[in-house]
Scaffold this motif. Structure first.
Motif, PDB file in Angstrom:
ATOM      1  N   ASP A   1       0.856  -1.265   0.230  1.00 20.17           N
ATOM      2  CA  ASP A   1      -0.003  -0.212  -0.198  1.00 20.17           C
ATOM      3  C   ASP A   1       1.320   1.338  -0.532  1.00 20.17           C
ATOM      4  O   ASP A   1       2.072   1.387   0.118  1.00 20.17           O
ATOM      5  N   ARG A   2       0.380   2.725  -0.363  1.00 17.86           N
ATOM      6  CA  ARG A   2       1.114   3.467  -0.733  1.00 17.86           C
ATOM      7  C   ARG A   2       1.938   3.867   0.819  1.00 17.86           C
ATOM      8  O   ARG A   2       2.667   4.088   0.542  1.00 17.86           O
ATOM      9  N   ALA A   3       1.438   3.576   2.230  1.00 14.96           N
ATOM     10  CA  ALA A   3       1.768   4.081   3.281  1.00 14.96           C
ATOM     11  C   ALA A   3       2.455   3.505   3.471  1.00 14.96           C
ATOM     12  O   ALA A   3       4.255   3.796   3.672  1.00 14.96           O
ATOM     13  N   LEU A   4       2.984   1.876   2.937  1.00 11.77           N
ATOM     14  CA  LEU A   4       4.490   1.816   2.591  1.00 11.77           C
ATOM     15  C   LEU A   4       5.062   2.050   2.085  1.00 11.77           C
ATOM     16  O   LEU A   4       6.194   1.796   2.059  1.00 11.77           O
ATOM     17  N   LEU A   5       5.167   2.235   0.826  1.00  9.16           N
ATOM     18  CA  LEU A   5       6.079   2.642  -0.300  1.00  9.16           C
ATOM     19  C   LEU A   5       6.776   3.652   0.095  1.00  9.16           C
ATOM     20  O   LEU A   5       7.710   4.665   0.199  1.00  9.16           O
TER      21      LEU A   5
ATOM     22  N   ALA B   1      11.900   6.117   6.160  1.00 10.84           N
ATOM     23  CA  ALA B   1      11.671   5.830   7.583  1.00 10.84           C
ATOM     24  C   ALA B   1      10.962   4.009   8.076  1.00 10.84           C
ATOM     25  O   ALA B   1      11.480   3.479   8.670  1.00 10.84           O
ATOM     26  N   LEU B   2      11.032   3.506   6.706  1.00  7.62           N
ATOM     27  CA  LEU B   2      10.723   2.163   6.920  1.00  7.62           C
ATOM     28  C   LEU B   2      11.745   0.758   7.589  1.00  7.62           C
ATOM     29  O   LEU B   2      13.062   1.754   7.303  1.00  7.62           O
ATOM     30  N   SER B   3      11.360   0.408   8.618  1.00  8.00           N
ATOM     31  CA  SER B   3      12.659  -0.705   8.495  1.00  8.00           C
ATOM     32  C   SER B   3      13.491  -1.628   7.582  1.00  8.00           C
ATOM     33  O   SER B   3      12.297  -1.937   6.940  1.00  8.00           O
ATOM     34  N   GLU B   4      14.584  -1.642   8.275  1.00 11.44           N
ATOM     35  CA  GLU B   4      15.368  -2.251   7.278  1.00 11.44           C
ATOM     36  C   GLU B   4      14.589  -3.524   6.454  1.00 11.44           C
ATOM     37  O   GLU B   4      14.263  -4.210   5.231  1.00 11.44           O
ATOM     38  N   PRO B   5      13.975  -5.014   7.462  1.00  9.61           N
ATOM     39  CA  PRO B   5      13.473  -5.711   7.029  1.00  9.61           C
ATOM     40  C   PRO B   5      12.638  -5.880   5.984  1.00  9.61           C
ATOM     41  O   PRO B   5      11.909  -6.214   5.131  1.00  9.61           O
TER      42      PRO B   5
ATOM     43  N   ILE C   1       0.129  14.904   8.248  1.00 10.25           N
ATOM     44  CA  ILE C   1       0.670  14.168   8.054  1.00 10.25           C
ATOM     45  C   ILE C   1       1.435  13.979   6.985  1.00 10.25           C
ATOM     46  O   ILE C   1       2.633  13.480   6.982  1.00 10.25           O
ATOM     47  N   VAL C   2       1.540  14.709   5.209  1.00 12.34           N
ATOM     48  CA  VAL C   2       1.950  14.513   4.707  1.00 12.34           C
ATOM     49  C   VAL C   2       3.791  15.419   5.130  1.00 12.34           C
ATOM     50  O   VAL C   2       4.907  14.498   5.046  1.00 12.34           O
ATOM     51  N   ALA C   3       3.310  16.405   5.967  1.00  8.97           N
ATOM     52  CA  ALA C   3       5.158  16.738   6.339  1.00  8.97           C
ATOM     53  C   ALA C   3       5.375  16.592   7.817  1.00  8.97           C
ATOM     54  O   ALA C   3       6.571  16.109   7.999  1.00  8.97           O
ATOM     55  N   LEU C   4       4.413  15.983   8.311  1.00  6.77           N
ATOM     56  CA  LEU C   4       5.511  14.596   9.793  1.00  6.77           C
ATOM     57  C   LEU C   4       6.096  13.295   8.662  1.00  6.77           C
ATOM     58  O   LEU C   4       7.630  13.068   9.023  1.00  6.77           O
ATOM     59  N   ALA C   5       5.251  12.814   7.598  1.00  6.82           N
ATOM     60  CA  ALA C   5       6.266  12.310   6.815  1.00  6.82           C
ATOM     61  C   ALA C   5       6.883  12.265   6.103  1.00  6.82           C
ATOM     62  O   ALA C   5       8.565  11.595   6.138  1.00  6.82           O
ATOM     63  N   TYR C   6       7.371  13.875   5.624  1.00  9.59           N
ATOM     64  CA  TYR C   6       8.378  14.006   4.660  1.00  9.59           C
ATOM     65  C   TYR C   6       9.486  14.720   6.006  1.00  9.59           C
ATOM     66  O   TYR C   6      10.909  14.691   6.239  1.00  9.59           O
TER      67      TYR C   6
ATOM     68  N   GLU D   1       4.410   5.273  13.694  1.00 10.58           N
ATOM     69  CA  GLU D   1       4.892   5.998  13.934  1.00 10.58           C
ATOM     70  C   GLU D   1       3.893   7.877  14.314  1.00 10.58           C
ATOM     71  O   GLU D   1       4.153   7.994  15.091  1.00 10.58           O
ATOM     72  N   ILE D   2       3.081   7.706  13.134  1.00  7.84           N
ATOM     73  CA  ILE D   2       2.210   8.628  13.088  1.00  7.84           C
ATOM     74  C   ILE D   2       1.311   9.058  12.939  1.00  7.84           C
ATOM     75  O   ILE D   2       0.405   9.810  13.642  1.00  7.84           O
ATOM     76  N   ALA D   3       0.977   7.652  13.408  1.00 10.96           N
ATOM     77  CA  ALA D   3      -0.720   6.964  14.006  1.00 10.96           C
ATOM     78  C   ALA D   3      -0.069   7.673  14.939  1.00 10.96           C
ATOM     79  O   ALA D   3      -1.544   7.770  16.181  1.00 10.96           O
ATOM     80  N   SER D   4       0.615   6.937  16.484  1.00 10.58           N
ATOM     81  CA  SER D   4       0.687   6.865  17.862  1.00 10.58           C
ATOM     82  C   SER D   4       0.549   8.911  17.802  1.00 10.58           C
ATOM     83  O   SER D   4       0.514   8.885  19.234  1.00 10.58           O
TER      84      SER D   4
END
Lengths: 220, 215
Positions: A8-12, A19-23, B171-176, B184-187
């Protein structure tokens, strides 16, 4: 070959921002090697990052006066980098595994130390990130994995063959995301072994006698 | 190492920082001066052109400093990290491909990867030259960067972000800008994961559409 199940887009996005964990990044990058559409998507997300960088001008503090001179003194002492060319791979089974994953395999899939666990065989890959398990799975043609759920989130990427479960049919390059609510029973297509990369985040192991018993049944 | 500073430490301060970010994007500051950074990068790769590199440094070093500061980089290591990223730009300029990304996008990825290196993490990457990598049969639609050449993207993004509802732009700003994963954004915002994912999806579709709508 068309990949039809994507992360899903959140993972991409997590992959694109770093920010995605290495595994999990290993699964996403291996999927991306097989999926031009997701590479395209991640490039667009990186372009948003580039535009964010371009817009980052709120910092009034100037660079130190000698910053450029110091930088040049540093870089001129170090030669430029050239990417090393990769040796050709003669083993076709190994050559078919995209590089981000291939670099981490102990051997060609045919020669890995598969360990039988019921109807499936597994090889654990080294993983130094706490809370994750990284495994190669091999399911015999037409065989099923017993019904199971997951403790954490599990990403499964098909590398060879195909399987089906209640949510759909998964072939080479397809990625299935399972969370603890998914109760599934994958069955490999007849005719070919199904080989997958599966990465699980298992933040909590159950403890205590009853917990260990439950754990045992969950531990697929 | 930079990630270990923790999210909780942000407390209520992140609202102020994000407002600052949004203000700088929305005000249109930093609209790129139109000397081509892409041409400068190619000159650095080809000729080790120090004058071109000086222009890149003057443009990107302050932006990197500001960008990396928001990403929870400790103040004491900020200048070193900027120097480190610019040194990578100099050394790796020969791997820059203007058909694939604008200069600012490429430098964004260099900064991201240096931060991952310094945190002693690894980053699995696609190798486009690997025979196992699957390529599109025909040339696909061009990347957003190709269409929005030479940094017009910052302007397009400014407008597109201005039109995002606040719950999506946050949310976009927190991600980038905070380097937070969607969980992490959710929590951080105390929202269900599904809500974060759907807001991200909506926002990204809009930004993507805006980028691709450019002629």
């Amino acid at each position: 070959m068309t990949v039809s199940h994507h992360p899903d887009r959140a993972l991409l996005l997590d992959y694109a921002t770093g920010a995605l964990s290495e595994p999990f990044a290993l699964v996403v990058a291996t999927h991306m090697a097989l999926c031009p559409a997701c590479r395209h998507e991640v490039s667009a997300m990186e372009a948003i990052g580039g535009a964010m960088l371009e817009a980052s001008t709120d910092c009034s503090q100037a660079q130190p006066e000698d910053a450029f001179a110091r930088l040049m003194a540093h870089v001129e002492a170090v030669p430029g980098e050239h990417a090393a060319s990769q040796p050709a791979i003669n083993d076709p089974a190994l050559a078919a595994i995209p590089r981000p994953l291939r670099d981490r395999l102990p051997a060609s899939p045919d020669q890995m130390p598969w360990r039988r666990q019921g109807p499936i065989e597994t090889v654990f890959l080294p993983c130094d990130v706490p809370g994750y398990r990284v495994r190669m799975l091999r399911i015999a043609p037409g065989r099923g994995v017993p019904r199971h759920t997951h403790r954490g989130e599990e990403l499964t990427l098909v590398l060879q063959g195909a399987y089906s479960d209640a949510t759909g049919h998964f072939g080479r390059g397809d990625l299935e995301t399972a969370d603890p609510t998914l109760d599934h029973r994958p069955v490999a297509d007849p005719g070919e072994q199904c080989i997958c990369l599966a990465v699980t985040s298992a933040p909590l192991r159950l403890t205590g006698r009853l917990g260990r018993l439950i754990d045992h049944f969950l531990d697929i | 190492m930079f990630d270990s500073t923790g999210i909780s430490e942000l407390g209520g301060r992140h609202d102020v920082a994000l407002q600052g970010l949004m203000a700088s994007i929305l005000s249109g500051e930093g609209n790129p001066a139109r000397a081509s950074h892409e041409a400068d990068l190619l000159a650095v790769a080809r000729d080790r052109d120090r004058v071109a590199f000086r222009r890149l440094f003057d443009h990107f070093a302050p932006r990197l400093r500001s960008f990396l500061r928001r990403l929870r980089t400790p103040e004491g290591t900020l200048d070193d990290l900027v120097q480190d990223v610019m040194a990578s730009v100099w050394r790796r300029a020969n791997s820059y491909d203007p058909a694939k990304a604008s200069a600012s996008t490429w430098i964004f990825t260099i900064a991201r990867n240096r931060r991952i290196d310094l945190a002693r993490r690894k980053r699995p990457e696609v190798d486009l030259d690997d025979p196992a990598t699957v390529h599109e049969e025909a040339d696909g639609e061009p990347l957003p960067d190709e269409q929005a050449s030479h940094g017009q993207l910052a302007v397009i993004l400014r407008d597109a972000i201005a039109q995002l509802p606040p719950d999506q732009s946050e949310i976009v700003a927190l991600a980038y800008q905070r380097d937070m994963s969607h969980s992490e954004i959710a929590s951080e915002l105390d929202l269900p994961l599904g809500t974060v994912k759907s807001r991200l999806r909506l926002a990204l579709v809009k930004l993507r559409t805006a980028m691709e709508g450019l002629d």
